[in-house]
Write a protein that holds these residues in place. Structure first.
Motif, PDB file in Angstrom:
ATOM      1  N   ILE A 450      17.375 -17.883  20.460  1.00 26.34           N
ATOM      2  CA  ILE A 450      16.232 -17.338  19.729  1.00 26.34           C
ATOM      3  C   ILE A 450      14.980 -18.176  19.986  1.00 26.34           C
ATOM      4  O   ILE A 450      13.882 -17.643  20.174  1.00 26.34           O
ATOM      5  N   VAL A 451      15.145 -19.505  20.002  1.00 25.38           N
ATOM      6  CA  VAL A 451      14.005 -20.378  20.307  1.00 25.38           C
ATOM      7  C   VAL A 451      13.464 -20.092  21.694  1.00 25.38           C
ATOM      8  O   VAL A 451      12.253 -20.175  21.941  1.00 25.38           O
ATOM      9  N   ALA A 452      14.348 -19.704  22.624  1.00 24.96           N
ATOM     10  CA  ALA A 452      13.935 -19.439  24.001  1.00 24.96           C
ATOM     11  C   ALA A 452      12.978 -18.249  24.087  1.00 24.96           C
ATOM     12  O   ALA A 452      12.213 -18.136  25.063  1.00 24.96           O
ATOM     13  N   ILE A 453      13.014 -17.355  23.101  1.00 23.88           N
ATOM     14  CA  ILE A 453      12.081 -16.221  23.123  1.00 23.88           C
ATOM     15  C   ILE A 453      10.648 -16.727  23.100  1.00 23.88           C
ATOM     16  O   ILE A 453       9.783 -16.249  23.849  1.00 23.88           O
ATOM     17  N   GLY A 454      10.374 -17.702  22.231  1.00 21.00           N
ATOM     18  CA  GLY A 454       9.032 -18.258  22.156  1.00 21.00           C
ATOM     19  C   GLY A 454       8.637 -18.979  23.430  1.00 21.00           C
ATOM     20  O   GLY A 454       7.483 -18.895  23.872  1.00 21.00           O
ATOM     21  N   ASP A 458       5.553 -17.789  25.787  1.00 19.78           N
ATOM     22  CA  ASP A 458       4.473 -18.734  26.042  1.00 19.78           C
ATOM     23  C   ASP A 458       4.089 -18.746  27.521  1.00 19.78           C
ATOM     24  O   ASP A 458       2.904 -18.873  27.862  1.00 19.78           O
ATOM     25  N   SER A 459       5.080 -18.617  28.410  1.00 15.15           N
ATOM     26  CA  SER A 459       4.785 -18.595  29.847  1.00 15.15           C
ATOM     27  C   SER A 459       3.945 -17.383  30.223  1.00 15.15           C
ATOM     28  O   SER A 459       3.008 -17.485  31.026  1.00 15.15           O
ATOM     29  N   PHE A 460       4.263 -16.216  29.642  1.00 13.27           N
ATOM     30  CA  PHE A 460       3.463 -15.024  29.928  1.00 13.27           C
ATOM     31  C   PHE A 460       2.026 -15.202  29.456  1.00 13.27           C
ATOM     32  O   PHE A 460       1.071 -14.838  30.164  1.00 13.27           O
ATOM     33  N   ILE A 461       1.885 -15.735  28.270  1.00 21.02           N
ATOM     34  CA  ILE A 461       0.543 -15.896  27.690  1.00 21.02           C
ATOM     35  C   ILE A 461      -0.305 -16.829  28.545  1.00 21.02           C
ATOM     36  O   ILE A 461      -1.501 -16.572  28.776  1.00 21.02           O
ATOM     37  N   VAL A 462       0.298 -17.912  29.040  1.00 20.53           N
ATOM     38  CA  VAL A 462      -0.451 -18.833  29.903  1.00 20.53           C
ATOM     39  C   VAL A 462      -0.974 -18.105  31.139  1.00 20.53           C
ATOM     40  O   VAL A 462      -2.148 -18.244  31.517  1.00 20.53           O
TER      41      VAL A 462
END
Length: 584
Positions: A450-454, A458-462
């Motif tokens: 579940i933590v890996a979702i964030g 985050d990589s996409f947003i960057v």
């Protein structure tokens, strides 16, 4: 003006996304096909999700060695029991101390749970004892005076040193109970001296290095051996209790066809600590399962001494018994002098060879243990917690998707597809790693996923923000996608490296369920890099060539006007540059 070097891509050059997409597609198809081919289509579950067995062991020191129950020996025992259980392919087994004398072993439900329970219960010292006599499991109504050997020896495989050890044949080694005078002579006989050839007439000789036993003790041991009933479970467990390693004893064990037999054994000549390594394997010449043993330097000398004497004896006194927790797990024949390495062969199958190798490798414990309780753990509580965790994960994922749709609009499609690819790869790998390395999914591992979702979002947003920065500077989408990638790539790699490093450190310094969280976090972090490099970036390159994204549609998330850009930005600045008339 110098011409650009050949082979060097300009900053705004276009990449070849087809190759990357083909590569990840092939990997996904291969992994998914492997999952269905292996038959393991669901991840293995840990004890908190699937249930299992919880065993409580209480340490018991040998008489006169009560101080042996200390923290050092308890920790050593925990490590050996954990390696023994994991040697059967059982993963996520929890072995930990409770108080000063107890060890708790939690074994998740699985295919090897039964074998693990059996081997966890066998926690006494491991000894190699010479065999003095072998008889039928139960007392005979009309015992014979002498034993007879009716077994024909089975061929044995050569060891790496040229030595051989033969496993017991399917026919019992000896029949009838050696009673009265024959048994007394077997206990009292001095150590045999190696000679060029053995005597033609079999003698009831004793164990090497055996000391003279008082008549009373000999009579008591004779009576115990005569009346021992190995068909009774309580009698089997009590057969060798309270006997020191330096004393002869009686024990029970199964022969090659699974029948119980009783053994009269001499003092221990080698113990489990002298075994350096043991493993099962296939003999390349015969195609039969064998067990290879390697001894320590001290163990090699002891083993060479005992086997040089046993090899000159007749059956059953040319056998040495491997005794664990008072039970004979194997009693191979010695055919020649052995040294640092040896090979046990006979009527093994894969399971029996692996069990014996596991016992030899991990059998020696600094303490003996009694099983206090064996409880079955249900998965009801873990199932409720898993359901709550999945609901929380679904809510978090829904919030992430809503944010992406509202803020990035059309770009959210790329993010959602990337999350789907990452989820598929994570699931398939977890299903494959179960039978491959024994990985079991527990509640902390679910939290790690579940933590890996964030981390993935985050990589996409960057990357998306880097593209938007390029558009704000007045560039069109296609060169903006390529120019934004190197800057985003560095940030993504640094961020994922920190996450992976934290997961690796957590995995190394922790034990038990926390390792499941660390392993899942590290695995999903690596998958994030794979997905961003081989899926997100190529898909973004392809979509930049479409009119919807390339022309900056209002719902694409890349509209220059909504981003505050004033194209052509640089030309506008040059056209409105102030000019002072006097300076001109």
């Amino acid at each position: 003006m110098a011409a650009p070097k050949k082979g060097r891509r300009p900053a705004g050059g276009q990449s070849r996304p087809g190759r990357a997409l083909a590569l990840i597609l092939i990997a996904m198809v291969a992994l998914t096909g492997g999952m269905f081919w292996s038959g393991h289509t669901t991840p293995r579950l840990g004890i908190d999700l699937a249930g299992g067995t919880s065993i409580t062991l209480k340490a018991k020191a040998e008489p006169g060695q009560e101080s042996a129950v200390n923290e050092t020996n308890m920790n050593t025992a925990v490590g050996i029991i954990e390696r023994r259980v994991n040697g059967l392919g059982v993963s996520e087994a929890e072995v930990q101390t409770q108080g000063a004398e107890n060890i708790i072993v939690n074994i998740p439900r699985g295919t090897n749970e039964k074998q693990a329970r059996e081997q966890v219960g066998t926690t006494a010292q491991l000894y190699f004892r010479p065999v003095l006599a072998v008889a039928a499991a139960a007392p005979q109504p009309a015992p014979s005076a002498t034993g007879s050997s009716s077994a024909s020896p089975k061929p044995s495989a050569s060891a790496s040193s040229g030595a051989t050890v033969g496993e017991k044949s399917a026919t019992p080694t000896a029949t009838g109970s050696p009673q009265g005078r024959a048994l007394t002579e077997a206990l009292k006989a001095p150590s045999p001296t190696p000679t060029a050839s053995s005597s033609a007439k079999p003698k009831a000789t004793g164990t090497p290095q055996a000391t003279q036993t008082p008549d009373a003790a000999t009579a008591a041991l004779e009576q115990k051996f005569t009346t021992l009933n190995c068909l009774d479970a309580k009698a089997r467990s009590a057969a060798g209790q309270g006997v020191k390693a330096t004393e002869p004893t009686v024990a029970c064990g199964k022969n090659a066809i699974g029948q119980w037999e009783k053994y009269l054994l001499g003092p221990a000549e080698v113990d489990g600590k002298d075994v350096d390594n043991a493993k099962a394997g296939l003999d390349q010449r015969t195609g039969q399962w064998i067990v290879d043993m390697e001894f320590t330097d001290g163990g090699s000398k002891k083993f060479q001494s005992i086997t040089s004497k046993l090899s000159q004896q007749s059956e059953p006194q040319n056998q040495f018994a491997i005794v664990l927790d008072g039970e004979v797990v194997s009693a191979p024949r010695v055919q020649t002098t052995l040294s640092a390495s040896a090979q046990i062969s006979g009527s093994f199958n894969q399971q029996s060879a692996q069990d014996l190798g596991n016992v030899l490798s991990y059998g020696a414990l600094p303490l003996s243990f009694q099983t206090q309780s064996v409880d079955t753990v249900t998965a009801a509580l873990g199932g409720d917690q898993l359901q709550a965790g999945l609901i929380a994960g679904a809510i978090g994922l829904a919030l992430v998707i809503i944010y992406l749709v509202v803020y990035y609009r059309g770009l959210s499609l790329i993010a959602i597809l990337s999350l789907g690819v990452s989820a598929l790869l994570t699931y398939v790998l977890m299903a494959l790693l179960g039978p491959a390395i024994g990985f079991a999914l527990n509640l902390p591992a679910v939290c790690g996923a579940i933590v890996a979702i964030g981390i993935t979002a985050d990589s996409f947003i960057v990357y998306f923000e880097r593209i938007r920065d390029e558009l704000r500077e007045g560039r069109t989408l296609r060169p903006a996608v390529e120019r934004a990638w190197p800057r985003a790539r560095r940030t993504i790699l640094v961020s994922d490296f920190v996450s992976f490093l934290a997961a690796a450190v957590l995995f190394i310094v922790t034990v038990g369920k926390v390792q499941g969280f660390a392993f899942t976090l590290g695995l999903t972090t690596l998958l994030d890099i794979v997905v961003v490099f081989l899926f997100t970036k190529p898909v973004m390159t392809l979509l930049a060539r479409t009119k919807f994204f390339g022309n900056g549609h209002a719902w694409s998330g890349l509209d220059p006007k909504r981003l505050g850009a004033q194209p052509p930005l640089r030309r506008t600045r040059r056209a409105h540059a102030p000019v002072d008339a006097k300076e001109a």
